[in-house]
Design a protein around this motif. Structure first.
Motif, mmCIF file in Angstrom:
data_model
loop_
_atom_site.group_PDB
_atom_site.id
_atom_site.type_symbol
_atom_site.label_atom_id
_atom_site.label_comp_id
_atom_site.label_asym_id
_atom_site.label_seq_id
_atom_site.Cartn_x
_atom_site.Cartn_y
_atom_site.Cartn_z
ATOM 1 N N SER A 158 2.472 0.456 -2.199
ATOM 2 C CA SER A 158 1.808 0.042 -3.542
ATOM 3 C C SER A 158 3.254 -0.987 -3.719
ATOM 4 O O SER A 158 4.367 -0.538 -4.105
ATOM 5 N N TYR A 159 3.292 -2.198 -4.165
ATOM 6 C CA TYR A 159 4.102 -2.768 -4.928
ATOM 7 C C TYR A 159 3.751 -3.963 -6.166
ATOM 8 O O TYR A 159 2.886 -4.382 -5.797
ATOM 9 N N LYS A 160 4.932 -4.557 -6.383
ATOM 10 C CA LYS A 160 4.293 -5.561 -6.984
ATOM 11 C C LYS A 160 4.093 -6.828 -6.428
ATOM 12 O O LYS A 160 5.287 -7.531 -6.119
ATOM 13 N N SER A 194 -0.630 -5.032 -1.608
ATOM 14 C CA SER A 194 -0.151 -4.039 -1.701
ATOM 15 C C SER A 194 -1.411 -3.387 -1.805
ATOM 16 O O SER A 194 -2.755 -3.630 -1.824
ATOM 17 N N GLU A 221 10.169 1.930 4.011
ATOM 18 C CA GLU A 221 9.423 2.534 3.020
ATOM 19 C C GLU A 221 8.272 1.075 2.491
ATOM 20 O O GLU A 221 7.588 1.731 1.971
ATOM 21 N N GLU A 222 7.729 0.414 3.654
ATOM 22 C CA GLU A 222 7.293 -0.458 3.773
ATOM 23 C C GLU A 222 5.316 -0.261 3.800
ATOM 24 O O GLU A 222 4.779 -0.745 3.438
#
Length: 210
Positions: free
Chosen positions: A71-73, A77, A148-149
């Motif tokens: 999850s990311y901006k 995501s 981390e992706e």
């Protein structure tokens, strides 16, 4: 299909013509079909590459790897995708991009991979990427080491990919479409749609016709 059967089809997979948009458009909403090649060209999309890796489990049954993005901006995501990403200055070509990303995201070294084929380019409207997919296989199940992706890996049997009953649809809202019925695959409780579904649709047709 077990590993021995899969390997016996490699020559046919390499030489069989690709289904292209005919195969890809089986898993897209009508609004996506209306985006013309001219419009895509004018958008000057960024280049990226992904890798669909096949491998046998301990019983010799064939699987392939998907990932759930962290999850990311950003546009993609938490979506389901193949290992892959945008072209980097260090990459010699798109194949190099796909193999580098495979190692970075899930820890699979290119020396353990046998490349089968480059698939048709796939355009992603929300992020304006033109993605080039590659397919290949490993002789044994890899040990996945995610970065981390990646939130987690998703192992899907080739049997499930070839099962037409696992093709469905879901109503969705995205950045470029609202309340649209979107074709998808349903694997292991996950909904696989968009560019990943388009790529898988072409891979499915290639394997079935081989």
């Amino acid at each position: 299909m077990d590993f021995t059967q899969f390997k016996s089809h490699i020559r046919q997979l390499k030489t069989k013509p690709l289904g292209g948009l005919t195969s890809q458009f089986k898993l897209v909403p009508e609004i996506r079909i209306k985006i013309s090649e001219e419009t895509i060209k004018k958008s000057n999309p960024r280049k990226a590459a992904v890798f669909c890796l096949f491998y046998p489990n301990s019983e010799g049954e064939m699987f392939f790897l998907l990932t759930k993005r962290a999850s990311y901006k950003g546009t993609h995501s938490a979506q389901i995708s193949f290992p892959g990403g945008k072209v980097d200055d260090v990459d010699k070509d798109l194949e190099d991009t796909a193999l580098r990303e495979l190692e970075e995201e899930v820890g699979i070294h290119r020396n353990t991979i046998t490349l089968i084929k480059q698939m048709s380019d796939t355009y992603i409207p929300p992020s304006n990427f033109m993605v080039t997919p590659f397919i290949g296989f490993s002789d044994e199940k890899p040990e996945f080491i995610i970065n981390e992706e990646v939130a987690n890996t998703i192992e899907v049997s080739l049997k499930n990919l070839l099962d037409d009953s696992l093709v469905s649809s879901i109503e969705m809202n995205t950045s470029y479409m609202k309340n649209i019925e979107v074709p998808c695959f349903k694997f292991n409780g996950y909904i696989v749609w968009g560019a990943t579904a388009m790529i898988l649709s072409e891979i499915k047709d290639l394997i079935k016709e081989s």
